[in-house]
Design a protein around this motif. Structure first.
Motif, PDB file in Angstrom:
ATOM      1  N   ASP A   3       0.820  -1.220   0.000  1.00  0.00           N
ATOM      2  CA  ASP A   3       0.000   0.000   0.000  1.00  0.00           C
ATOM      3  C   ASP A   3       0.847   1.260   0.000  1.00  0.00           C
ATOM      4  O   ASP A   3       0.519   2.234  -0.658  1.00  0.00           O
ATOM      5  CB  ASP A   3      -0.923   0.026   1.221  1.00  0.00           C
ATOM      6  CG  ASP A   3      -2.073  -0.945   1.106  1.00  0.00           C
ATOM      7  OD1 ASP A   3      -2.313  -1.471   0.016  1.00  0.00           O
ATOM      8  OD2 ASP A   3      -2.739  -1.178   2.137  1.00  0.00           O
ATOM      9  N   GLU A   6       3.975   0.549  -3.980  1.00  0.00           N
ATOM     10  CA  GLU A   6       3.435   0.367  -5.325  1.00  0.00           C
ATOM     11  C   GLU A   6       2.045   0.989  -5.486  1.00  0.00           C
ATOM     12  O   GLU A   6       1.785   1.721  -6.439  1.00  0.00           O
ATOM     13  CB  GLU A   6       3.393  -1.131  -5.654  1.00  0.00           C
ATOM     14  CG  GLU A   6       3.111  -1.416  -7.106  1.00  0.00           C
ATOM     15  CD  GLU A   6       3.251  -2.900  -7.429  1.00  0.00           C
ATOM     16  OE1 GLU A   6       2.557  -3.332  -8.349  1.00  0.00           O
ATOM     17  OE2 GLU A   6       4.032  -3.594  -6.762  1.00  0.00           O
ATOM     18  N   LYS A   7       1.151   0.705  -4.549  1.00  0.00           N
ATOM     19  CA  LYS A   7      -0.207   1.235  -4.647  1.00  0.00           C
ATOM     20  C   LYS A   7      -0.219   2.760  -4.509  1.00  0.00           C
ATOM     21  O   LYS A   7      -0.931   3.449  -5.240  1.00  0.00           O
ATOM     22  CB  LYS A   7      -1.098   0.604  -3.585  1.00  0.00           C
ATOM     23  CG  LYS A   7      -2.578   0.855  -3.831  1.00  0.00           C
ATOM     24  CD  LYS A   7      -3.445   0.293  -2.713  1.00  0.00           C
ATOM     25  CE  LYS A   7      -3.610  -1.190  -2.805  1.00  0.00           C
ATOM     26  NZ  LYS A   7      -4.612  -1.690  -1.830  1.00  0.00           N
ATOM     27  N   ALA A   9       2.114   4.866  -5.360  1.00  0.00           N
ATOM     28  CA  ALA A   9       2.622   5.427  -6.621  1.00  0.00           C
ATOM     29  C   ALA A   9       1.526   5.453  -7.694  1.00  0.00           C
ATOM     30  O   ALA A   9       1.410   6.423  -8.447  1.00  0.00           O
ATOM     31  CB  ALA A   9       3.826   4.630  -7.110  1.00  0.00           C
ATOM     32  N   HIS A  10       0.711   4.410  -7.734  1.00  0.00           N
ATOM     33  CA  HIS A  10      -0.403   4.373  -8.697  1.00  0.00           C
ATOM     34  C   HIS A  10      -1.453   5.431  -8.350  1.00  0.00           C
ATOM     35  O   HIS A  10      -1.932   6.147  -9.229  1.00  0.00           O
ATOM     36  CB  HIS A  10      -1.050   2.989  -8.732  1.00  0.00           C
ATOM     37  CG  HIS A  10      -0.211   1.959  -9.393  1.00  0.00           C
ATOM     38  ND1 HIS A  10       0.054   1.939 -10.748  1.00  0.00           N
ATOM     39  CD2 HIS A  10       0.439   0.897  -8.883  1.00  0.00           C
ATOM     40  CE1 HIS A  10       0.827   0.921 -11.043  1.00  0.00           C
ATOM     41  NE2 HIS A  10       1.081   0.271  -9.920  1.00  0.00           N
ATOM     42  N   TYR A  11      -1.811   5.536  -7.080  1.00  0.00           N
ATOM     43  CA  TYR A  11      -2.789   6.542  -6.657  1.00  0.00           C
ATOM     44  C   TYR A  11      -2.316   7.946  -7.002  1.00  0.00           C
ATOM     45  O   TYR A  11      -3.088   8.779  -7.464  1.00  0.00           O
ATOM     46  CB  TYR A  11      -3.036   6.471  -5.150  1.00  0.00           C
ATOM     47  CG  TYR A  11      -3.870   5.315  -4.683  1.00  0.00           C
ATOM     48  CD1 TYR A  11      -4.842   4.734  -5.486  1.00  0.00           C
ATOM     49  CD2 TYR A  11      -3.697   4.793  -3.402  1.00  0.00           C
ATOM     50  CE1 TYR A  11      -5.606   3.676  -5.041  1.00  0.00           C
ATOM     51  CE2 TYR A  11      -4.468   3.735  -2.940  1.00  0.00           C
ATOM     52  CZ  TYR A  11      -5.420   3.184  -3.768  1.00  0.00           C
ATOM     53  OH  TYR A  11      -6.176   2.143  -3.311  1.00  0.00           O
ATOM     54  N   GLN A  12      -1.046   8.223  -6.781  1.00  0.00           N
ATOM     55  CA  GLN A  12      -0.516   9.559  -7.003  1.00  0.00           C
ATOM     56  C   GLN A  12      -0.518   9.957  -8.470  1.00  0.00           C
ATOM     57  O   GLN A  12      -0.395  11.135  -8.788  1.00  0.00           O
ATOM     58  CB  GLN A  12       0.886   9.672  -6.405  1.00  0.00           C
ATOM     59  CG  GLN A  12       0.858   9.662  -4.897  1.00  0.00           C
ATOM     60  CD  GLN A  12       2.235   9.653  -4.269  1.00  0.00           C
ATOM     61  OE1 GLN A  12       3.191   9.133  -4.836  1.00  0.00           O
ATOM     62  NE2 GLN A  12       2.344  10.214  -3.085  1.00  0.00           N
ATOM     63  N   GLN A  13      -0.688   9.021  -9.375  1.00  0.00           N
ATOM     64  CA  GLN A  13      -0.744   9.334 -10.796  1.00  0.00           C
ATOM     65  C   GLN A  13      -2.155   9.667 -11.273  1.00  0.00           C
ATOM     66  O   GLN A  13      -2.327  10.104 -12.405  1.00  0.00           O
ATOM     67  CB  GLN A  13      -0.156   8.185 -11.594  1.00  0.00           C
ATOM     68  CG  GLN A  13       1.308   8.001 -11.239  1.00  0.00           C
ATOM     69  CD  GLN A  13       2.089   7.298 -12.306  1.00  0.00           C
ATOM     70  OE1 GLN A  13       1.607   7.045 -13.390  1.00  0.00           O
ATOM     71  NE2 GLN A  13       3.320   6.974 -11.989  1.00  0.00           N
ATOM     72  N   ILE A  14      -3.155   9.506 -10.422  1.00  0.00           N
ATOM     73  CA  ILE A  14      -4.533   9.860 -10.770  1.00  0.00           C
ATOM     74  C   ILE A  14      -4.670  11.371 -10.601  1.00  0.00           C
ATOM     75  O   ILE A  14      -4.633  11.888  -9.487  1.00  0.00           O
ATOM     76  CB  ILE A  14      -5.542   9.109  -9.867  1.00  0.00           C
ATOM     77  CG1 ILE A  14      -5.370   7.608 -10.019  1.00  0.00           C
ATOM     78  CG2 ILE A  14      -6.969   9.552 -10.198  1.00  0.00           C
ATOM     79  CD1 ILE A  14      -6.156   6.792  -9.011  1.00  0.00           C
TER      80      ILE A  14
END
Length: 69
Positions: A3, A6-7, A9-14
């Motif tokens: 969380d 990796e997760k 980093a993905h959230y921050q790209q939204i």
């Protein structure tokens, strides 16, 4: 660990996402990340004292998360 790395980093790209709040399930900790006006992510507060709250504004609504609750 997934969380927070990796997760996250993905959230921050939204692009439309402005706040990320982590609430620990095994210990009393709340952490809040917020995207600032330049688009950079900052940690705007970590609370681990049961008498404290994490507070922030979502649109026109003030949010307060008391750790004791």
């Amino acid at each position: 660990a997934f969380d927070r790395n990796e997760k996250l980093a993905h959230y921050q790209q939204i692009e439309s996402l402005r706040h990320i709040v982590y609430i620990e399930q095994n210990r009393p900790v709340i952490e809040h990340f917020e995207r600032d006006e330049t688009g950079a992510w900052i940690s705007s507060g970590t609370v681990s004292d049961l008498s404290q709250s994490v507070s922030f504004v979502l649109g026109d609504t003030a949010v307060s998360l008391p750790l004791a609750e």
